[in-house]
Design a protein around this motif. Structure first.
Motif, PDB file in Angstrom:
ATOM      1  N   LEU A 161       0.824  -1.219   0.000  1.00  0.00           N
ATOM      2  CA  LEU A 161       0.000   0.000   0.000  1.00  0.00           C
ATOM      3  C   LEU A 161       0.853   1.262   0.000  1.00  0.00           C
ATOM      4  CD1 LEU A 161      -3.077  -0.887   2.208  1.00  0.00           C
ATOM      5  CD2 LEU A 161      -2.920  -0.674  -0.278  1.00  0.00           C
ATOM      6  N   ARG A 162       2.033   1.213   0.587  1.00  0.00           N
ATOM      7  CA  ARG A 162       2.933   2.376   0.508  1.00  0.00           C
ATOM      8  C   ARG A 162       3.382   2.595  -0.937  1.00  0.00           C
ATOM      9  NH1 ARG A 162       4.657   0.683   5.764  1.00  0.00           N
ATOM     10  NH2 ARG A 162       6.380  -0.519   4.929  1.00  0.00           N
ATOM     11  N   LEU A 163       3.661   1.493  -1.639  1.00  0.00           N
ATOM     12  CA  LEU A 163       4.019   1.622  -3.056  1.00  0.00           C
ATOM     13  C   LEU A 163       2.857   2.152  -3.872  1.00  0.00           C
ATOM     14  CD1 LEU A 163       6.161  -1.543  -3.857  1.00  0.00           C
ATOM     15  CD2 LEU A 163       6.885   0.837  -3.915  1.00  0.00           C
ATOM     16  N   VAL A 164       1.646   1.671  -3.595  1.00  0.00           N
ATOM     17  CA  VAL A 164       0.457   2.171  -4.288  1.00  0.00           C
ATOM     18  C   VAL A 164       0.354   3.678  -4.101  1.00  0.00           C
ATOM     19  CG1 VAL A 164      -2.073   2.187  -4.253  1.00  0.00           C
ATOM     20  CG2 VAL A 164      -0.844   0.005  -4.235  1.00  0.00           C
ATOM     21  N   ASP A 165       0.503   4.146  -2.869  1.00  0.00           N
ATOM     22  CA  ASP A 165       0.438   5.587  -2.593  1.00  0.00           C
ATOM     23  C   ASP A 165       1.481   6.356  -3.403  1.00  0.00           C
ATOM     24  OD1 ASP A 165      -1.626   5.187  -0.781  1.00  0.00           O
ATOM     25  OD2 ASP A 165      -0.313   5.269   0.985  1.00  0.00           O
ATOM     26  N   ARG A 166       2.709   5.855  -3.428  1.00  0.00           N
ATOM     27  CA  ARG A 166       3.785   6.537  -4.156  1.00  0.00           C
ATOM     28  C   ARG A 166       3.538   6.543  -5.663  1.00  0.00           C
ATOM     29  NH1 ARG A 166       9.192   5.962  -2.473  1.00  0.00           N
ATOM     30  NH2 ARG A 166       9.575   7.345  -4.217  1.00  0.00           N
ATOM     31  N   ILE A 167       3.064   5.407  -6.187  1.00  0.00           N
ATOM     32  CA  ILE A 167       2.833   5.309  -7.632  1.00  0.00           C
ATOM     33  C   ILE A 167       1.718   6.246  -8.064  1.00  0.00           C
ATOM     34  CG2 ILE A 167       2.015   3.802  -9.494  1.00  0.00           C
ATOM     35  CD1 ILE A 167       3.465   1.486  -7.968  1.00  0.00           C
ATOM     36  N   VAL A 168       0.571   6.193  -7.377  1.00  0.00           N
ATOM     37  CA  VAL A 168      -0.543   7.041  -7.815  1.00  0.00           C
ATOM     38  C   VAL A 168      -0.202   8.519  -7.682  1.00  0.00           C
ATOM     39  CG1 VAL A 168      -2.318   5.287  -7.420  1.00  0.00           C
ATOM     40  CG2 VAL A 168      -1.802   6.900  -5.610  1.00  0.00           C
ATOM     41  N   GLU A 169       0.635   8.848  -6.706  1.00  0.00           N
ATOM     42  CA  GLU A 169       1.074  10.241  -6.578  1.00  0.00           C
ATOM     43  C   GLU A 169       1.968  10.633  -7.752  1.00  0.00           C
ATOM     44  OE1 GLU A 169       4.005  12.818  -3.717  1.00  0.00           O
ATOM     45  OE2 GLU A 169       2.773  11.281  -2.762  1.00  0.00           O
ATOM     46  N   LYS A 170       2.898   9.750  -8.107  1.00  0.00           N
ATOM     47  CA  LYS A 170       3.840  10.069  -9.184  1.00  0.00           C
ATOM     48  C   LYS A 170       3.142  10.177 -10.540  1.00  0.00           C
ATOM     49  CE  LYS A 170       8.218   8.931 -11.285  1.00  0.00           C
ATOM     50  NZ  LYS A 170       9.537   8.371 -11.090  1.00  0.00           N
ATOM     51  N   VAL A 171       2.176   9.305 -10.800  1.00  0.00           N
ATOM     52  CA  VAL A 171       1.505   9.331 -12.111  1.00  0.00           C
ATOM     53  C   VAL A 171       0.285  10.242 -12.110  1.00  0.00           C
ATOM     54  CG1 VAL A 171       2.371   7.088 -12.842  1.00  0.00           C
ATOM     55  CG2 VAL A 171       0.186   7.227 -11.657  1.00  0.00           C
ATOM     56  N   ASN A 172      -0.006  10.818 -10.948  1.00  0.00           N
ATOM     57  CA  ASN A 172      -1.078  11.806 -10.828  1.00  0.00           C
ATOM     58  C   ASN A 172      -2.462  11.224 -11.120  1.00  0.00           C
ATOM     59  OD1 ASN A 172      -1.818  14.387 -10.081  1.00  0.00           O
ATOM     60  ND2 ASN A 172      -1.848  15.131 -12.189  1.00  0.00           N
ATOM     61  N   TRP A 173      -2.717  10.001 -10.626  1.00  0.00           N
ATOM     62  CA  TRP A 173      -4.050   9.425 -10.726  1.00  0.00           C
ATOM     63  C   TRP A 173      -4.864   9.879  -9.534  1.00  0.00           C
ATOM     64  CZ3 TRP A 173      -1.984   3.764 -11.348  1.00  0.00           C
ATOM     65  CH2 TRP A 173      -1.482   3.601 -12.644  1.00  0.00           C
ATOM     66  N   ALA A 174      -6.152  10.064  -9.721  1.00  0.00           N
ATOM     67  CA  ALA A 174      -7.048  10.319  -8.594  1.00  0.00           C
ATOM     68  C   ALA A 174      -7.122   9.011  -7.809  1.00  0.00           C
ATOM     69  CB  ALA A 174      -8.425  10.723  -9.099  1.00  0.00           C
ATOM     70  N   TYR A 175      -7.065   9.096  -6.477  1.00  0.00           N
ATOM     71  CA  TYR A 175      -7.004   7.876  -5.665  1.00  0.00           C
ATOM     72  C   TYR A 175      -7.724   8.098  -4.352  1.00  0.00           C
ATOM     73  CZ  TYR A 175      -4.828   4.123  -2.865  1.00  0.00           C
ATOM     74  OH  TYR A 175      -4.593   3.043  -2.058  1.00  0.00           O
ATOM     75  N   GLN A 176      -8.545   7.122  -4.014  1.00  0.00           N
ATOM     76  CA  GLN A 176      -9.283   7.173  -2.755  1.00  0.00           C
ATOM     77  C   GLN A 176      -9.290   5.761  -2.182  1.00  0.00           C
ATOM     78  OE1 GLN A 176     -13.493   7.761  -3.296  1.00  0.00           O
ATOM     79  NE2 GLN A 176     -13.753   8.629  -1.267  1.00  0.00           N
ATOM     80  N   ASN A 177      -8.974   5.628  -0.906  1.00  0.00           N
ATOM     81  CA  ASN A 177      -8.983   4.341  -0.222  1.00  0.00           C
ATOM     82  C   ASN A 177      -9.600   4.588   1.143  1.00  0.00           C
ATOM     83  OD1 ASN A 177      -8.427   1.943   1.149  1.00  0.00           O
ATOM     84  ND2 ASN A 177      -6.439   1.689   0.156  1.00  0.00           N
TER      85      ASN A 177
END
Length: 150
Positions: free
Chosen positions: A121-137
């Motif tokens: 989940l830390r990687l998910v957070d970093r990836i979505v931030e870097k690629v600028n995807w909207a993300y909600q968990n």
């Protein structure tokens, strides 16, 4: 291999997507989701979990390896943390939603080699931030709801 590639990719200082969006490949998210469900289906062995799919047959322009790592982690978590209930995955209008809902109050056994240390989940957070995807968990009654806008 996917994890190593993603860690290397995350460590580079480049544009958010690694280039303009026109440089990105077209990825058929429905096919990727179906493959990841098959890869992680063993996590549902001995459980009473129904998988509900509503997958639009369209493409998004994303880097395949980071997308696969994100979706794999989210599907894996939904399967691991549902003891009895349903996992619903919807892909529509370039938005993916994963809901896992437990119908029982029984605790899920969080031991064993299939449970990680939160790195996913830390990687998910970093990836979505870097690629600028909207993300909600977010936590919902009986489970979690995750939404990614590509």
């Amino acid at each position: 291999q996917h994890m190593t590639e993603t860690l290397l990719w995350l460590s580079r200082d480049e544009d958010k997507q690694g280039g303009g969006s026109t440089d990105l490949p077209d990825i058929k998210i429905s096919c990727m989701v179906e493959q990841l469900i098959e890869d992680n289906h063993y996590l549902l062995k001995g459980k009473s979990v129904e998988i509900l799919l509503e997958l639009e047959d369209s493409f998004v322009k994303v880097l395949e390896t980071p997308c696969r790592l994100v979706l794999n982690n989210l599907i894996r978590n939904a399967f691991q943390y549902t003891a009895e209930g349903e996992v619903k995955i919807v892909f529509k209008n370039s938005k993916l939603e994963i809901l896992n809902i437990n119908f029982t109050r029984d605790e899920v056994d969080h031991t064993g080699s299939d449970y990680g240390y939160g790195l996913g989940l830390r990687l998910v957070d970093r990836i979505v931030e870097k690629v600028n995807w909207a993300y909600q968990n977010v936590e919902i009654p009986g489970g979690r709801k995750v939404v990614i806008g590509f």
